[in-house]
Design a protein around this motif. Structure first.
Motif, PDB file in Angstrom:
ATOM      1  N   SER A  23      53.800  39.717  40.941  1.00 33.05           N
ATOM      2  CA  SER A  23      54.566  39.130  42.034  1.00 33.05           C
ATOM      3  C   SER A  23      53.705  38.251  42.935  1.00 33.05           C
ATOM      4  O   SER A  23      54.171  37.775  43.961  1.00 33.05           O
ATOM      5  CB  SER A  23      55.218  40.241  42.863  1.00 33.05           C
ATOM      6  OG  SER A  23      56.115  40.976  42.063  1.00 33.05           O
ATOM      7  N   GLY A  24      52.441  38.066  42.550  1.00 33.01           N
ATOM      8  CA  GLY A  24      51.583  37.146  43.273  1.00 33.01           C
ATOM      9  C   GLY A  24      50.597  37.774  44.237  1.00 33.01           C
ATOM     10  O   GLY A  24      49.973  37.068  45.021  1.00 33.01           O
ATOM     11  N   SER A  25      50.452  39.067  44.201  1.00 31.57           N
ATOM     12  CA  SER A  25      49.518  39.731  45.115  1.00 31.57           C
ATOM     13  C   SER A  25      48.334  40.300  44.339  1.00 31.57           C
ATOM     14  O   SER A  25      48.291  41.482  44.032  1.00 31.57           O
ATOM     15  CB  SER A  25      50.225  40.844  45.896  1.00 31.57           C
ATOM     16  OG  SER A  25      51.184  40.314  46.760  1.00 31.57           O
ATOM     17  N   ASP A  26      47.382  39.428  44.024  1.00 34.66           N
ATOM     18  CA  ASP A  26      46.160  39.878  43.351  1.00 34.66           C
ATOM     19  C   ASP A  26      45.214  40.587  44.302  1.00 34.66           C
ATOM     20  O   ASP A  26      44.338  41.331  43.891  1.00 34.66           O
ATOM     21  CB  ASP A  26      45.407  38.694  42.738  1.00 34.66           C
ATOM     22  CG  ASP A  26      46.062  38.175  41.476  1.00 34.66           C
ATOM     23  OD1 ASP A  26      46.971  38.837  40.952  1.00 34.66           O
ATOM     24  OD2 ASP A  26      45.659  37.090  41.021  1.00 34.66           O
ATOM     25  N   SER A  27      45.383  40.311  45.583  1.00 39.95           N
ATOM     26  CA  SER A  27      44.509  40.862  46.607  1.00 39.95           C
ATOM     27  C   SER A  27      45.331  41.082  47.862  1.00 39.95           C
ATOM     28  O   SER A  27      46.222  40.293  48.183  1.00 39.95           O
ATOM     29  CB  SER A  27      43.375  39.872  46.879  1.00 39.95           C
ATOM     30  OG  SER A  27      42.533  40.337  47.897  1.00 39.95           O
ATOM     31  N   ILE A  28      45.040  42.152  48.563  1.00 43.54           N
ATOM     32  CA  ILE A  28      45.739  42.456  49.806  1.00 43.54           C
ATOM     33  C   ILE A  28      44.687  42.682  50.879  1.00 43.54           C
ATOM     34  O   ILE A  28      43.759  43.474  50.695  1.00 43.54           O
ATOM     35  CB  ILE A  28      46.642  43.697  49.654  1.00 43.54           C
ATOM     36  CG1 ILE A  28      47.811  43.354  48.729  1.00 43.54           C
ATOM     37  CG2 ILE A  28      47.115  44.205  51.003  1.00 43.54           C
ATOM     38  CD1 ILE A  28      48.766  44.485  48.460  1.00 43.54           C
ATOM     39  N   ALA A  29      44.818  41.965  51.976  1.00 47.50           N
ATOM     40  CA  ALA A  29      43.868  42.117  53.077  1.00 47.50           C
ATOM     41  C   ALA A  29      43.992  43.517  53.670  1.00 47.50           C
ATOM     42  O   ALA A  29      45.097  44.005  53.907  1.00 47.50           O
ATOM     43  CB  ALA A  29      44.138  41.070  54.149  1.00 47.50           C
ATOM     44  N   LEU A  30      42.865  44.141  53.883  1.00 47.00           N
ATOM     45  CA  LEU A  30      42.828  45.470  54.489  1.00 47.00           C
ATOM     46  C   LEU A  30      42.720  45.269  56.003  1.00 47.00           C
ATOM     47  O   LEU A  30      41.630  45.168  56.556  1.00 47.00           O
ATOM     48  CB  LEU A  30      41.647  46.264  53.934  1.00 47.00           C
ATOM     49  CG  LEU A  30      41.602  47.750  54.193  1.00 47.00           C
ATOM     50  CD1 LEU A  30      42.922  48.429  53.854  1.00 47.00           C
ATOM     51  CD2 LEU A  30      40.485  48.383  53.380  1.00 47.00           C
ATOM     52  N   GLU A  31      43.879  45.161  56.645  1.00 46.81           N
ATOM     53  CA  GLU A  31      43.942  44.820  58.067  1.00 46.81           C
ATOM     54  C   GLU A  31      43.938  46.045  58.975  1.00 46.81           C
ATOM     55  O   GLU A  31      43.844  45.915  60.185  1.00 46.81           O
ATOM     56  CB  GLU A  31      45.167  43.960  58.351  1.00 46.81           C
ATOM     57  CG  GLU A  31      45.104  42.620  57.640  1.00 46.81           C
ATOM     58  CD  GLU A  31      46.351  41.779  57.834  1.00 46.81           C
ATOM     59  OE1 GLU A  31      47.329  42.265  58.439  1.00 46.81           O
ATOM     60  OE2 GLU A  31      46.341  40.628  57.371  1.00 46.81           O
ATOM     61  N   GLU A  32      44.083  47.198  58.399  1.00 44.31           N
ATOM     62  CA  GLU A  32      44.034  48.450  59.155  1.00 44.31           C
ATOM     63  C   GLU A  32      42.869  49.257  58.601  1.00 44.31           C
ATOM     64  O   GLU A  32      42.599  49.228  57.402  1.00 44.31           O
ATOM     65  CB  GLU A  32      45.325  49.249  59.005  1.00 44.31           C
ATOM     66  CG  GLU A  32      46.569  48.525  59.455  1.00 44.31           C
ATOM     67  CD  GLU A  32      46.623  48.295  60.955  1.00 44.31           C
ATOM     68  OE1 GLU A  32      45.935  49.020  61.703  1.00 44.31           O
ATOM     69  OE2 GLU A  32      47.352  47.384  61.375  1.00 44.31           O
ATOM     70  N   GLN A  33      42.180  49.984  59.463  1.00 41.39           N
ATOM     71  CA  GLN A  33      41.052  50.786  58.989  1.00 41.39           C
ATOM     72  C   GLN A  33      41.365  52.273  59.005  1.00 41.39           C
ATOM     73  O   GLN A  33      41.096  52.972  58.046  1.00 41.39           O
ATOM     74  CB  GLN A  33      39.802  50.513  59.827  1.00 41.39           C
ATOM     75  CG  GLN A  33      38.591  51.298  59.324  1.00 41.39           C
ATOM     76  CD  GLN A  33      37.295  50.890  59.991  1.00 41.39           C
ATOM     77  OE1 GLN A  33      37.252  49.985  60.808  1.00 41.39           O
ATOM     78  NE2 GLN A  33      36.228  51.570  59.621  1.00 41.39           N
TER      79      GLN A  33
END
Length: 103
Positions: A23-33
């Motif tokens: 679906s186009g999400s090869d990578s997801i930003a980790l915006e929460e720790q």
């Protein structure tokens, strides 16, 4: 009681991750720790309300998980407990992105 068939679980996880990638999400930003979690000693005791929460760290979890790729001596079953919150985060972020397309 039910049994968890590990091979089926692996197949389902692979299908779900393939769906996210396709679906186009090869990578997801980790915006929460950080995240809340119930302490292991209380997690499955449903007769009692948890008395305390612990704090998990997605950055640390990801570091532990990625170490498996760099050194096979780091392959231990307990690392699955660090994979779980990462998968939950990926599922939450990806589902928000993909909701307009039906998930």
């Amino acid at each position: 009681m039910r049994n968890i068939e590990i091979r089926k679980l692996k197949e389902v996880i692979n299908l779900l991750l393939d769906h996210v990638i396709d679906s186009g999400s090869d990578s997801i930003a980790l915006e929460e720790q950080f995240y809340w979690k119930v302490c292991d000693s209380e997690k499955y005791k449903m007769n009692n309300e948890p008395t305390e929460l612990a704090v998990g760290d997605l950055f640390d979890d990801l570091d532990f998980v990625e170490r498996v790729l760099h050194n096979k001596e780091n392959v231990v079953a307990y690392t699955l407990t660090e994979v779980a919150p990462i998968l939950a985060y990926v599922g939450e972020v990806a589902s928000n992105r993909l909701a307009p397309q039906g998930g």
